[in-house]
Design an enzyme around this catalytic site. Structure first.
Site, PDB file in Angstrom:
ATOM      1  N   ARG A 217       0.859  -1.173   0.000  1.00 47.96           N
ATOM      2  CA  ARG A 217       0.000   0.000   0.000  1.00 47.96           C
ATOM      3  C   ARG A 217       0.900   1.230   0.000  1.00 47.96           C
ATOM      4  O   ARG A 217       2.013   1.212   0.541  1.00 47.96           O
ATOM      5  CB  ARG A 217      -0.916   0.026   1.237  1.00 47.96           C
ATOM      6  CG  ARG A 217      -2.068  -0.967   1.181  1.00 47.96           C
ATOM      7  CD  ARG A 217      -3.071  -0.605   0.102  1.00 47.96           C
ATOM      8  NE  ARG A 217      -4.238  -1.485   0.087  1.00 47.96           N
ATOM      9  CZ  ARG A 217      -4.339  -2.596  -0.621  1.00 47.96           C
ATOM     10  NH1 ARG A 217      -3.299  -2.994  -1.351  1.00 47.96           N
ATOM     11  NH2 ARG A 217      -5.447  -3.310  -0.607  1.00 47.96           N
ATOM     12  N   GLU A 246      -3.015   8.550  -3.570  1.00 50.35           N
ATOM     13  CA  GLU A 246      -3.433   7.719  -4.695  1.00 50.35           C
ATOM     14  C   GLU A 246      -4.863   8.078  -5.088  1.00 50.35           C
ATOM     15  O   GLU A 246      -5.737   8.079  -4.213  1.00 50.35           O
ATOM     16  CB  GLU A 246      -3.351   6.241  -4.297  1.00 50.35           C
ATOM     17  CG  GLU A 246      -3.525   5.280  -5.448  1.00 50.35           C
ATOM     18  CD  GLU A 246      -3.301   3.829  -5.035  1.00 50.35           C
ATOM     19  OE1 GLU A 246      -4.277   3.055  -5.127  1.00 50.35           O
ATOM     20  OE2 GLU A 246      -2.176   3.487  -4.619  1.00 50.35           O
ATOM     21  N   HIS A 265      -1.997   0.967  -9.563  1.00 49.89           N
ATOM     22  CA  HIS A 265      -2.601   0.001  -8.641  1.00 49.89           C
ATOM     23  C   HIS A 265      -3.300  -1.119  -9.428  1.00 49.89           C
ATOM     24  O   HIS A 265      -4.465  -1.441  -9.180  1.00 49.89           O
ATOM     25  CB  HIS A 265      -3.589   0.684  -7.703  1.00 49.89           C
ATOM     26  CG  HIS A 265      -3.773  -0.057  -6.404  1.00 49.89           C
ATOM     27  ND1 HIS A 265      -4.021   0.563  -5.209  1.00 49.89           N
ATOM     28  CD2 HIS A 265      -3.740  -1.396  -6.119  1.00 49.89           C
ATOM     29  CE1 HIS A 265      -4.153  -0.334  -4.245  1.00 49.89           C
ATOM     30  NE2 HIS A 265      -3.984  -1.538  -4.777  1.00 49.89           N
TER      31      HIS A 265
END
Length: 304
Positions: A217, A246, A265
């Site tokens: 993450r 993000e 991602h």
């Protein structure tokens, strides 16, 4: 047992649950179990009291813990390890792309960098790759490294040796591992303990020729410290499938660097989730009914 699958359409998961004996219902209010599907823009709902089991489509649940949405009133399961092979493959792609200097050629659109690439290209053969996080992703990654002649050095909470890795160290030895490794791959869950696990001191501990790969993450890495480390050439480069913030803003200083690869991602894609989840969710359902520990049961005290 009555299960609601929503709010996106997961036909393979729904089919697997039906074959396992579940009754699929059309609303959360009618359900005893809830399979939350990964649909962009859909927030996790307030759960009716009748819901006794919740299945998440993702492995990392930090946001749900932070929001107080996970409690001890129900049993919870996630997707830990379900996408391990895909995410490990993405990590390998990022690492290989950087050590073979692919971004340099892509951005140049010219043969001109050939001398630089000839002098600076490296290989995995003989390298030590630190894998921070010894779960499903880490195990798949270690297996992928073997044919390249690279050594896997895992970092886990306890450092207990396992046959999946060439060596294992406890998280308490992280700084020494970072100093010893040729490259570092992050695949830990995001928890209070792993938030900014890699910061200024950790980046300084890494070799100046090392590449950092993050498929965990974004918040596991201190982004500002990473930018500073790249500017100061304290590390050689970074491959990031996840970022903090993000999405990464278009004007962020991480963009446009020849020693950084950023993917949005997609180490595991939303479109692959239904296919990968289906057999795991069905087995979790069977085990829940039998009063057994589910394959991917969440320990609410650990946060994953």
């Amino acid at each position: 047992m009555k299960i609601f699958v929503g709010f996106g359409d997961y036909p393979l998961t729904t089919k697997a649950l039906k074959e396992a004996g579940a009754e699929i219902v059309d609303s959360l209010e009618k359900a005893e179990g809830f399979v939350f599907t990964q649909t962009p823009g859909t927030e996790f709902p307030l759960l009716p009291d009748g819901v006794r089991w919740v299945q998440f489509p993702n492995a990392g649940l930090n946001a749900y813990f932070t929001a107080g949405q996970i409690d001890d009133k129900r049993r919870w399961s996630n997707a830990s390890g379900v996408y391990g092979q895909q995410v490990a493959e993405a990590a390998m792609a990022l690492l290989l792309g950087l050590i073979h200097m692919h971004p340099t050629m892509v951005r140049a659109d010219s043969w001109a960098p050939s001398t630089q690439i000839d002098q600076q290209t490296r290989w995995l053969d003989g390298a030590t790759v630190a894998i921070v996080g010894a779960g499903g992703i880490g195990k798949h990654l270690a297996a992928m490294l073997k044919p390249f002649g690279a050594k896997s050095l895992a970092v886990s909470r306890t450092g207990t040796p396992t046959q999946d890795f060439d060596a294992t160290e406890p998280i308490s030895n992280l700084h020494q591992v970072l100093a010893d490794a040729d490259h570092v791959v992050l695949c830990v869950p995001l928890t209070a303990d792993t938030y900014h696990l890699i910061g200024k001191a950790e980046l300084k501990a890494m070799q100046s020729t090392a590449i950092l790969i993050n498929v965990a993450r974004g918040e596991v890495v201190d982004t500002e410290a990473l930018v500073d480390a790249l500017d100061a050439q304290e590390i050689s480069g970074a491959g990031l499938d996840v970022t903090d913030p993000e999405p990464l803003p278009d004007d962020h200083p991480l963009w446009g660097r020849s020693n950084v690869i950023i993917t949005p991602h997609v180490a595991n894609t939303l479109t692959s989730m239904d296919r990968m989840l289906a057999p795991v969710v069905a087995e979790n359902y069977r085990r829940f009914l039998a009063g057994e520990k589910m394959l991917t049961e969440v320990d609410i005290h650990k946060g994953y």
